[in-house]
Enzyme design. Structure first.
Site, PDB file in Angstrom:
ATOM      1  N   ASN A  91     -18.249  30.140  25.195  1.00  0.00           N
ATOM      2  CA  ASN A  91     -17.883  28.738  25.027  1.00  0.00           C
ATOM      3  C   ASN A  91     -16.383  28.496  24.911  1.00  0.00           C
ATOM      4  O   ASN A  91     -15.921  27.380  25.169  1.00  0.00           O
ATOM      5  CB  ASN A  91     -18.614  28.230  23.771  1.00  0.00           C
ATOM      6  CG  ASN A  91     -18.037  26.952  23.239  1.00  0.00           C
ATOM      7  OD1 ASN A  91     -18.246  25.884  23.829  1.00  0.00           O
ATOM      8  ND2 ASN A  91     -17.304  27.031  22.137  1.00  0.00           N
ATOM      9  N   TYR A 158      -8.248  21.840  35.068  1.00  0.00           N
ATOM     10  CA  TYR A 158      -9.385  22.006  34.149  1.00  0.00           C
ATOM     11  C   TYR A 158     -10.700  21.874  34.925  1.00  0.00           C
ATOM     12  O   TYR A 158     -11.613  22.690  34.772  1.00  0.00           O
ATOM     13  CB  TYR A 158      -9.304  20.944  33.043  1.00  0.00           C
ATOM     14  CG  TYR A 158     -10.458  20.976  32.059  1.00  0.00           C
ATOM     15  CD1 TYR A 158     -10.476  21.886  31.005  1.00  0.00           C
ATOM     16  CD2 TYR A 158     -11.538  20.096  32.197  1.00  0.00           C
ATOM     17  CE1 TYR A 158     -11.535  21.918  30.105  1.00  0.00           C
ATOM     18  CE2 TYR A 158     -12.598  20.120  31.305  1.00  0.00           C
ATOM     19  CZ  TYR A 158     -12.592  21.029  30.255  1.00  0.00           C
ATOM     20  OH  TYR A 158     -13.646  21.061  29.376  1.00  0.00           O
ATOM     21  N   LYS A 162     -13.704  24.684  35.487  1.00  0.00           N
ATOM     22  CA  LYS A 162     -15.104  24.516  35.084  1.00  0.00           C
ATOM     23  C   LYS A 162     -16.055  24.608  36.293  1.00  0.00           C
ATOM     24  O   LYS A 162     -17.195  25.049  36.153  1.00  0.00           O
ATOM     25  CB  LYS A 162     -15.272  23.209  34.317  1.00  0.00           C
ATOM     26  CG  LYS A 162     -14.524  23.190  32.962  1.00  0.00           C
ATOM     27  CD  LYS A 162     -14.983  24.319  32.036  1.00  0.00           C
ATOM     28  CE  LYS A 162     -14.404  24.208  30.629  1.00  0.00           C
ATOM     29  NZ  LYS A 162     -14.903  25.256  29.721  1.00  0.00           N
TER      30      LYS A 162
HETATM   31  P1  NAP Z   1     -12.231  22.879  20.379  1.00  0.00           P
HETATM   32  O1  NAP Z   1     -12.687  22.028  19.260  1.00  0.00           O
HETATM   33  O2  NAP Z   1     -10.778  22.936  20.719  1.00  0.00           O
HETATM   34  O3  NAP Z   1     -12.795  24.350  20.136  1.00  0.00           O
HETATM   35  C1  NAP Z   1     -12.445  25.421  20.985  1.00  0.00           C
HETATM   36  C2  NAP Z   1     -12.292  26.694  20.167  1.00  0.00           C
HETATM   37  O4  NAP Z   1     -11.972  27.763  21.074  1.00  0.00           O
HETATM   38  C3  NAP Z   1     -11.129  26.600  19.162  1.00  0.00           C
HETATM   39  O5  NAP Z   1     -11.472  27.209  17.937  1.00  0.00           O
HETATM   40  C4  NAP Z   1     -10.038  27.382  19.873  1.00  0.00           C
HETATM   41  O6  NAP Z   1      -9.070  27.924  18.991  1.00  0.00           O
HETATM   42  C5  NAP Z   1     -10.845  28.468  20.548  1.00  0.00           C
HETATM   43  N1  NAP Z   1     -10.084  29.135  21.597  1.00  0.00           N
HETATM   44  C6  NAP Z   1      -9.096  28.623  22.367  1.00  0.00           C
HETATM   45  N2  NAP Z   1      -8.601  29.569  23.170  1.00  0.00           N
HETATM   46  C7  NAP Z   1      -9.282  30.702  22.892  1.00  0.00           C
HETATM   47  C8  NAP Z   1      -9.208  32.029  23.390  1.00  0.00           C
HETATM   48  N3  NAP Z   1      -8.310  32.385  24.323  1.00  0.00           N
HETATM   49  N4  NAP Z   1     -10.068  32.963  22.906  1.00  0.00           N
HETATM   50  C9  NAP Z   1     -10.962  32.632  21.946  1.00  0.00           C
HETATM   51  N5  NAP Z   1     -11.067  31.390  21.417  1.00  0.00           N
HETATM   52  C10 NAP Z   1     -10.231  30.440  21.904  1.00  0.00           C
HETATM   53  O7  NAP Z   1     -12.940  22.426  21.738  1.00  0.00           O
HETATM   54  P2  NAP Z   1     -14.452  21.966  22.069  1.00  0.00           P
HETATM   55  O8  NAP Z   1     -14.376  20.552  22.505  1.00  0.00           O
HETATM   56  O9  NAP Z   1     -15.401  22.395  21.032  1.00  0.00           O
HETATM   57  O10 NAP Z   1     -14.650  22.808  23.411  1.00  0.00           O
HETATM   58  C11 NAP Z   1     -15.530  23.921  23.495  1.00  0.00           C
HETATM   59  C12 NAP Z   1     -15.845  24.150  24.965  1.00  0.00           C
HETATM   60  O11 NAP Z   1     -16.464  22.966  25.479  1.00  0.00           O
HETATM   61  C13 NAP Z   1     -14.620  24.390  25.851  1.00  0.00           C
HETATM   62  O12 NAP Z   1     -14.928  25.360  26.819  1.00  0.00           O
HETATM   63  C14 NAP Z   1     -14.390  23.041  26.496  1.00  0.00           C
HETATM   64  O13 NAP Z   1     -13.706  23.154  27.722  1.00  0.00           O
HETATM   65  C15 NAP Z   1     -15.812  22.561  26.667  1.00  0.00           C
HETATM   66  N6  NAP Z   1     -15.982  21.133  26.843  1.00  0.00           N
HETATM   67  C16 NAP Z   1     -15.609  20.262  25.884  1.00  0.00           C
HETATM   68  C17 NAP Z   1     -15.812  18.892  26.083  1.00  0.00           C
HETATM   69  C18 NAP Z   1     -15.432  17.848  25.059  1.00  0.00           C
HETATM   70  O14 NAP Z   1     -15.519  16.663  25.381  1.00  0.00           O
HETATM   71  N7  NAP Z   1     -15.043  18.211  23.853  1.00  0.00           N
HETATM   72  C19 NAP Z   1     -16.401  18.447  27.271  1.00  0.00           C
HETATM   73  C20 NAP Z   1     -16.771  19.379  28.227  1.00  0.00           C
HETATM   74  C21 NAP Z   1     -16.573  20.724  28.000  1.00  0.00           C
HETATM   75  P3  NAP Z   1      -7.678  27.085  18.786  1.00  0.00           P
HETATM   76  O15 NAP Z   1      -8.079  25.786  18.146  1.00  0.00           O
HETATM   77  O16 NAP Z   1      -6.859  27.969  17.912  1.00  0.00           O
HETATM   78  O17 NAP Z   1      -7.111  26.895  20.170  1.00  0.00           O
END
Ligand code: NAP
Length: 254
Positions: A91, A158, A162
Protein backbone atom coordinates in the site's frame (compact mmCIF):
# COMPACT_ATOMS: atom_id res chain seq x y z
CA UNK A 1 -17.06 -11.35 7.73
CA UNK A 2 -16.36 -12.29 11.36
CA UNK A 3 -12.90 -13.81 11.82
CA UNK A 4 -12.46 -14.08 8.03
CA UNK A 5 -8.68 -13.84 8.43
CA UNK A 6 -8.21 -15.90 11.58
CA UNK A 7 -4.56 -16.82 12.11
CA UNK A 8 -3.45 -15.28 8.78
CA UNK A 9 0.00 -13.69 8.88
CA UNK A 10 -0.38 -10.41 7.02
CA UNK A 11 2.10 -7.73 5.95
CA UNK A 12 0.92 -4.14 5.39
CA UNK A 13 3.21 -1.45 3.92
CA UNK A 14 2.52 2.24 4.46
CA UNK A 15 0.75 1.06 7.60
CA UNK A 16 1.69 4.09 9.68
CA UNK A 17 -0.97 6.42 8.30
CA UNK A 18 -4.23 6.79 6.39
CA UNK A 19 -5.46 3.80 4.40
CA UNK A 20 -2.65 1.50 5.59
CA UNK A 21 -3.39 2.15 9.24
CA UNK A 22 -7.16 1.71 8.83
CA UNK A 23 -6.61 -1.50 6.89
CA UNK A 24 -4.21 -2.87 9.50
CA UNK A 25 -6.91 -2.38 12.14
CA UNK A 26 -9.67 -3.98 10.05
CA UNK A 27 -7.43 -6.96 9.18
CA UNK A 28 -6.58 -7.33 12.88
CA UNK A 29 -10.32 -7.19 13.72
CA UNK A 30 -10.76 -10.09 11.29
CA UNK A 31 -8.23 -12.14 13.24
CA UNK A 32 -5.03 -11.55 11.26
CA UNK A 33 -1.63 -11.03 12.84
CA UNK A 34 -0.22 -7.85 11.31
CA UNK A 35 3.36 -7.04 10.34
CA UNK A 36 3.05 -3.26 10.28
CA UNK A 37 5.64 -1.68 7.98
CA UNK A 38 6.36 1.94 7.15
CA UNK A 39 9.19 4.37 6.45
CA UNK A 40 7.77 6.41 9.37
CA UNK A 41 8.67 4.51 12.53
CA UNK A 42 6.53 6.68 14.83
CA UNK A 43 3.43 6.20 12.68
CA UNK A 44 4.09 2.47 12.40
CA UNK A 45 4.52 2.05 16.15
CA UNK A 46 1.26 3.99 16.72
CA UNK A 47 -0.59 1.61 14.41
CA UNK A 48 0.90 -1.39 16.22
CA UNK A 49 -0.17 0.07 19.58
CA UNK A 50 -3.71 0.54 18.27
CA UNK A 51 -3.76 -3.10 17.11
CA UNK A 52 -2.59 -4.27 20.54
CA UNK A 53 -5.14 -2.01 22.28
CA UNK A 54 -7.92 -3.87 20.44
CA UNK A 55 -6.48 -7.24 21.51
CA UNK A 56 -4.66 -7.97 18.26
CA UNK A 57 -1.11 -9.11 17.63
CA UNK A 58 1.72 -8.02 15.38
CA UNK A 59 5.13 -6.45 14.97
CA UNK A 60 6.62 -3.31 13.42
CA UNK A 61 9.17 -3.55 10.62
CA UNK A 62 10.85 -0.39 9.40
CA UNK A 63 11.30 -0.32 5.61
CA UNK A 64 11.54 2.05 2.68
CA UNK A 65 9.82 0.08 -0.09
CA UNK A 66 11.97 1.70 -2.77
CA UNK A 67 15.10 0.08 -1.28
CA UNK A 68 15.62 -3.57 -2.32
CA UNK A 69 17.61 -4.44 0.81
CA UNK A 70 14.84 -3.02 3.05
CA UNK A 71 12.12 -4.99 1.27
CA UNK A 72 14.09 -8.24 1.37
CA UNK A 73 14.77 -7.68 5.10
CA UNK A 74 11.12 -6.76 5.74
CA UNK A 75 9.80 -10.01 4.28
CA UNK A 76 12.65 -11.90 5.97
CA UNK A 77 11.68 -10.44 9.35
CA UNK A 78 8.08 -11.62 8.92
CA UNK A 79 9.23 -15.15 8.01
CA UNK A 80 11.68 -15.21 10.90
CA UNK A 81 8.98 -14.13 13.36
CA UNK A 82 6.02 -16.17 12.10
CA UNK A 83 7.36 -18.75 9.64
CA UNK A 84 5.04 -17.77 6.78
CA UNK A 85 3.24 -14.96 4.95
CA UNK A 86 -0.41 -15.55 4.08
CA UNK A 87 -1.50 -12.09 2.91
CA UNK A 88 0.28 -8.93 1.84
CA UNK A 89 -1.14 -5.46 1.32
CA UNK A 90 1.35 -3.44 -0.72
CA UNK A 91 0.00 0.00 0.00
CA UNK A 92 2.89 2.43 0.56
CA UNK A 93 2.84 5.26 -1.95
CA UNK A 94 3.34 8.99 -2.36
CA UNK A 95 1.45 11.62 -4.32
CA UNK A 96 4.48 13.49 -5.71
CA UNK A 97 2.14 16.36 -6.46
CA UNK A 98 3.39 19.03 -8.81
CA UNK A 99 1.15 22.00 -9.58
CA UNK A 100 2.15 22.22 -13.21
CA UNK A 101 1.43 20.19 -16.30
CA UNK A 102 3.29 17.11 -17.53
CA UNK A 103 5.97 18.98 -19.52
CA UNK A 104 6.89 20.96 -16.40
CA UNK A 105 7.18 17.97 -14.06
CA UNK A 106 10.57 17.87 -12.28
CA UNK A 107 12.74 14.87 -13.16
CA UNK A 108 13.83 14.16 -9.57
CA UNK A 109 10.16 14.05 -8.43
CA UNK A 110 9.40 11.69 -11.33
CA UNK A 111 12.22 9.35 -10.27
CA UNK A 112 11.24 9.32 -6.58
CA UNK A 113 7.55 8.74 -7.38
CA UNK A 114 8.25 5.85 -9.73
CA UNK A 115 10.79 4.37 -7.30
CA UNK A 116 8.22 4.22 -4.50
CA UNK A 117 4.91 3.69 -6.30
CA UNK A 118 6.06 1.27 -9.01
CA UNK A 119 9.41 -0.22 -8.07
CA UNK A 120 8.28 -0.42 -4.44
CA UNK A 121 5.24 -2.55 -5.34
CA UNK A 122 7.34 -4.71 -7.69
CA UNK A 123 9.98 -5.25 -4.99
CA UNK A 124 7.30 -6.28 -2.50
CA UNK A 125 5.87 -8.78 -5.01
CA UNK A 126 9.40 -10.01 -5.80
CA UNK A 127 10.14 -10.95 -2.20
CA UNK A 128 6.63 -11.95 -1.04
CA UNK A 129 5.79 -14.34 -3.88
CA UNK A 130 8.65 -16.82 -3.27
CA UNK A 131 7.40 -17.30 0.30
CA UNK A 132 3.86 -17.89 -0.96
CA UNK A 133 5.14 -20.35 -3.58
CA UNK A 134 6.93 -22.31 -0.83
CA UNK A 135 3.81 -22.55 1.32
CA UNK A 136 1.42 -23.28 -1.56
CA UNK A 137 -0.57 -20.06 -1.85
CA UNK A 138 -1.43 -16.62 -0.60
CA UNK A 139 -3.36 -13.43 -1.28
CA UNK A 140 -1.85 -10.09 -2.29
CA UNK A 141 -3.56 -6.72 -2.67
CA UNK A 142 -1.78 -3.70 -4.15
CA UNK A 143 -3.00 -0.13 -3.72
CA UNK A 144 -3.48 1.44 -7.14
CA UNK A 145 -5.94 4.33 -7.48
CA UNK A 146 -8.90 5.59 -9.47
CA UNK A 147 -6.07 7.53 -11.14
CA UNK A 148 -4.73 4.13 -12.20
CA UNK A 149 -7.90 3.55 -14.25
CA UNK A 150 -8.38 6.98 -15.84
CA UNK A 151 -6.10 9.94 -16.59
CA UNK A 152 -5.65 12.72 -14.08
CA UNK A 153 -4.85 16.36 -14.87
CA UNK A 154 -1.90 17.73 -12.84
CA UNK A 155 -1.25 14.25 -11.46
CA UNK A 156 0.05 12.75 -14.71
CA UNK A 157 3.04 10.91 -13.31
CA UNK A 158 1.10 9.70 -10.27
CA UNK A 159 -1.59 8.46 -12.65
CA UNK A 160 1.06 6.69 -14.76
CA UNK A 161 2.52 5.06 -11.64
CA UNK A 162 -0.88 3.71 -10.59
CA UNK A 163 -1.63 2.41 -14.11
CA UNK A 164 1.68 0.54 -13.72
CA UNK A 165 0.47 -0.95 -10.42
CA UNK A 166 -2.64 -2.22 -12.22
CA UNK A 167 -0.40 -3.74 -14.92
CA UNK A 168 1.81 -5.45 -12.35
CA UNK A 169 -1.27 -6.74 -10.56
CA UNK A 170 -2.93 -8.24 -13.63
CA UNK A 171 0.33 -9.77 -14.91
CA UNK A 172 1.18 -11.29 -11.52
CA UNK A 173 -2.35 -12.68 -11.26
CA UNK A 174 -1.85 -14.46 -14.58
CA UNK A 175 1.62 -15.75 -13.73
CA UNK A 176 0.70 -17.16 -10.29
CA UNK A 177 -2.98 -18.17 -10.61
CA UNK A 178 -2.04 -21.84 -10.96
CA UNK A 179 0.08 -21.55 -7.80
CA UNK A 180 -2.94 -20.57 -5.70
CA UNK A 181 -1.64 -17.00 -5.25
CA UNK A 182 -4.31 -14.36 -5.86
CA UNK A 183 -3.17 -10.84 -6.76
CA UNK A 184 -5.64 -7.96 -6.86
CA UNK A 185 -5.54 -4.18 -6.71
CA UNK A 186 -7.79 -1.78 -4.88
CA UNK A 187 -8.36 1.54 -6.66
CA UNK A 188 -9.45 4.16 -4.12
CA UNK A 189 -11.16 7.35 -5.21
CA UNK A 190 -10.78 10.52 -3.13
CA UNK A 191 -10.14 9.34 0.42
CA UNK A 192 -9.84 11.43 3.55
CA UNK A 193 -6.21 10.86 4.62
CA UNK A 194 -3.12 12.99 5.31
CA UNK A 195 -2.17 12.48 1.63
CA UNK A 196 -5.46 14.05 0.52
CA UNK A 197 -4.95 16.90 3.04
CA UNK A 198 -1.59 17.62 1.37
CA UNK A 199 -3.17 17.52 -2.10
CA UNK A 200 -5.90 20.04 -1.28
CA UNK A 201 -3.72 22.33 0.86
CA UNK A 202 -3.88 25.81 -0.65
CA UNK A 203 -6.20 24.56 -3.42
CA UNK A 204 -9.65 25.62 -2.25
CA UNK A 205 -11.03 25.14 -5.77
CA UNK A 206 -9.96 21.49 -5.78
CA UNK A 207 -11.31 20.86 -2.27
CA UNK A 208 -14.65 22.47 -3.16
CA UNK A 209 -14.94 20.38 -6.33
CA UNK A 210 -14.62 17.03 -4.53
CA UNK A 211 -18.38 16.38 -4.25
CA UNK A 212 -18.79 16.81 -8.00
CA UNK A 213 -15.65 14.88 -8.89
CA UNK A 214 -16.83 11.95 -6.80
CA UNK A 215 -20.51 11.36 -7.70
CA UNK A 216 -21.36 9.93 -4.27
CA UNK A 217 -20.98 13.53 -3.10
CA UNK A 218 -18.31 13.11 -0.44
CA UNK A 219 -14.82 11.85 0.17
CA UNK A 220 -14.39 8.21 1.09
CA UNK A 221 -13.06 7.11 4.46
CA UNK A 222 -9.93 4.96 4.92
CA UNK A 223 -12.18 2.33 6.49
CA UNK A 224 -14.21 1.99 3.29
CA UNK A 225 -11.00 0.96 1.51
CA UNK A 226 -9.95 -1.27 4.40
CA UNK A 227 -13.16 -3.32 4.22
CA UNK A 228 -12.60 -3.97 0.49
CA UNK A 229 -9.00 -5.04 1.12
CA UNK A 230 -10.08 -7.38 3.92
CA UNK A 231 -12.57 -9.04 1.59
CA UNK A 232 -10.00 -9.40 -1.20
CA UNK A 233 -7.58 -11.02 1.29
CA UNK A 234 -10.20 -13.41 2.63
CA UNK A 235 -11.22 -16.82 1.30
CA UNK A 236 -14.61 -15.26 0.47
CA UNK A 237 -12.83 -13.84 -2.61
CA UNK A 238 -11.35 -17.20 -3.61
CA UNK A 239 -12.23 -16.81 -7.32
CA UNK A 240 -11.16 -13.17 -7.50
CA UNK A 241 -7.71 -12.52 -8.94
CA UNK A 242 -6.39 -9.98 -11.44
CA UNK A 243 -9.08 -7.48 -10.44
CA UNK A 244 -8.48 -3.72 -10.26
CA UNK A 245 -11.37 -2.96 -7.92
CA UNK A 246 -12.60 0.63 -7.94
CA UNK A 247 -13.75 1.77 -4.50
CA UNK A 248 -14.46 5.32 -5.55
CA UNK A 249 -18.08 6.45 -5.17
CA UNK A 250 -18.54 6.10 -8.96
CA UNK A 251 -15.56 8.38 -9.78
CA UNK A 252 -14.48 6.10 -12.64
CA UNK A 253 -18.05 5.34 -13.75
CA UNK A 254 -18.34 8.84 -15.24
P1 NAP B 1 -0.68 8.60 3.67
O1 NAP B 1 -1.65 8.96 4.72
O2 NAP B 1 0.36 9.59 3.25
O3 NAP B 1 0.02 7.23 4.09
C1 NAP B 1 1.07 6.68 3.34
C2 NAP B 1 2.09 6.04 4.28
O4 NAP B 1 3.12 5.45 3.47
C3 NAP B 1 2.76 7.07 5.19
O5 NAP B 1 2.94 6.55 6.49
C4 NAP B 1 4.10 7.27 4.50
O6 NAP B 1 5.12 7.72 5.38
C5 NAP B 1 4.38 5.87 3.99
N1 NAP B 1 5.43 5.87 2.98
C6 NAP B 1 5.74 6.85 2.10
N2 NAP B 1 6.80 6.49 1.37
C7 NAP B 1 7.17 5.26 1.81
C8 NAP B 1 8.22 4.38 1.44
N3 NAP B 1 9.12 4.69 0.50
N4 NAP B 1 8.31 3.18 2.07
C9 NAP B 1 7.43 2.85 3.05
N5 NAP B 1 6.42 3.66 3.45
C10 NAP B 1 6.30 4.85 2.82
O7 NAP B 1 -1.44 8.23 2.31
P2 NAP B 1 -2.79 7.38 2.03
O8 NAP B 1 -3.76 8.33 1.44
O9 NAP B 1 -3.15 6.52 3.16
O10 NAP B 1 -2.25 6.52 0.79
C11 NAP B 1 -2.02 5.12 0.88
C12 NAP B 1 -2.01 4.57 -0.54
O11 NAP B 1 -3.28 4.84 -1.13
C13 NAP B 1 -0.98 5.21 -1.47
O12 NAP B 1 -0.43 4.22 -2.31
C14 NAP B 1 -1.79 6.20 -2.26
O13 NAP B 1 -1.20 6.49 -3.51
C15 NAP B 1 -3.10 5.46 -2.39
N6 NAP B 1 -4.26 6.27 -2.71
C16 NAP B 1 -4.69 7.23 -1.87
C17 NAP B 1 -5.83 7.97 -2.20
C18 NAP B 1 -6.38 9.07 -1.31
O14 NAP B 1 -7.30 9.76 -1.75
N7 NAP B 1 -5.89 9.25 -0.10
C19 NAP B 1 -6.51 7.70 -3.38
C20 NAP B 1 -6.04 6.70 -4.21
C21 NAP B 1 -4.92 5.97 -3.86
P3 NAP B 1 5.44 9.33 5.41
O15 NAP B 1 4.18 9.97 5.93
O16 NAP B 1 6.61 9.44 6.32
O17 NAP B 1 5.73 9.71 3.98
Amino acid sequence: MPDSLNDKITLVTGAGSGIGRATSLVLAREGATIAVSDIDADGGEETLSAIKDMGGDGMFVHADVSRPADVEAMVGAVIQAYGRLDCAYNNAGIEGYWGGRLHEYPEDTFDRLIDINVKGVWLCLKYEIPEMLKQGGGAIVNTASAAGLVGSRRLSVYSASKHAVVGLTKSAALEYAADNIRVNAVCPGIIDTPMMDRLVEGRDDYAAAIPTRQPIGRKGTPNEIAEAVAWLCSDAASLVTGLAMAVDGAFTAQ
